[in-house]
Design a protein around this motif. Structure first.
Motif, mmCIF file in Angstrom:
data_model
loop_
_atom_site.group_PDB
_atom_site.id
_atom_site.type_symbol
_atom_site.label_atom_id
_atom_site.label_comp_id
_atom_site.label_asym_id
_atom_site.label_seq_id
_atom_site.Cartn_x
_atom_site.Cartn_y
_atom_site.Cartn_z
ATOM 1 N N LYS A 36 0.846 -1.207 0.000
ATOM 2 C CA LYS A 36 0.000 0.000 0.000
ATOM 3 C C LYS A 36 0.880 1.256 0.000
ATOM 4 O O LYS A 36 0.613 2.214 -0.725
ATOM 5 N N GLU B 36 1.204 4.369 -2.743
ATOM 6 C CA GLU B 36 1.071 5.788 -2.398
ATOM 7 C C GLU B 36 2.303 6.572 -2.876
ATOM 8 O O GLU B 36 2.181 7.687 -3.393
ATOM 9 N N ASP C 77 2.174 6.919 -6.723
ATOM 10 C CA ASP C 77 1.224 7.963 -7.126
ATOM 11 C C ASP C 77 1.842 9.343 -6.961
ATOM 12 O O ASP C 77 1.633 10.237 -7.783
ATOM 13 N N LYS D 239 7.815 11.398 1.113
ATOM 14 C CA LYS D 239 7.459 12.237 -0.047
ATOM 15 C C LYS D 239 8.348 13.476 -0.097
ATOM 16 O O LYS D 239 8.793 13.888 -1.182
#
Lengths: 143, 143
Positions: A17, A21, A24, A128
């Motif tokens: 998962k 993320e 993306d 990120k």
């Protein structure tokens, strides 16, 4: 920019998962060649259900064509380690993201490699941010 | 003959005893550079307790100087995957020994790589026989 994302498949899928993320997020910076790594229907037992030689040739060709390797290295994986070393051979820019967990420390072949940008993170936001800094540094070095 | 033996440290030490037994066997064929891989006091939490950069430089230098890489690949490991890929770059002879376990299959980057001799085994005797065949084939090809 063409980005190869590496994460564990046969080594274990507990972070599938998270990979999805991150992929993306990374897509905003360029073309991600390995989107299937984030596919939660892909299991460590069956992988992609394709012949090993086919997957090897495809992935090596993709990696060779990429500008950048971004690897999530919290789950030990032979394939991810292999891909990181090939990326050093081909002088790719390499970012490794590592979430330190109880009783696990990162392999010295990754943590000690001077050709890799290693970043430890706890939250997905931190991961990120690390990607964002890495790509922006690359982009400004290319100007 | 100089042999680099690779097995999991930070990825997990459940096979440490097996590594030790394989290393003791392999020593009859030449100089094994990485005897510490079989040291059962070496844990995944602490590894060797040395700086990552030091271990990286030492292991890369050893691997570069070796004639042969023999890797036990049943436990997923970033470091072992990295070492196998560097061995392909440097055109070393490579044997990977894999004990298939419930719910785990070998990474396609290893199983599908045409530069690797991959052997599946169940008993330690089978693994030793695979080493014996591999080394004897090498020796006769050098004659």
């Amino acid at each position: 920019m063409t980005i190869y994302f590496a994460g564990s498949i046969r080594g274990g899928r507990e972070d599938a998962k998270l990979y999805g993320e991150l992929i993306d997020f990374i897509k905003r910076y360029g073309n991600v060649l390995t989107e299937h790594i984030g596919d939660q229907s892909l299991t460590e037992e069956n992988g992609e259900g394709l012949h090993s030689r086919y997957i090897y040739e495809r992935d090596i060709t993709w990696l060779h064509s990429a500008d950048v390797l971004i690897a999530e290295v919290s789950t030990p994986s032979l394939g991810v380690g292999f891909e990181i070393a090939k990326a050093t051979q081909w002088e790719k820019k390499i970012l490794c993201l590592y979430n330190p967990r109880k009783g696990k420390t990162l392999s010295s072949m990754i943590a000690g490699c001077p050709l890799i940008t290693n970043v430890e993170y706890i939250t997905v936001e931190e991961a990120k941010n690390a990607v964002d800094h890495f790509i922006k540094d690359l982009q400004s070095s290319l100007k």
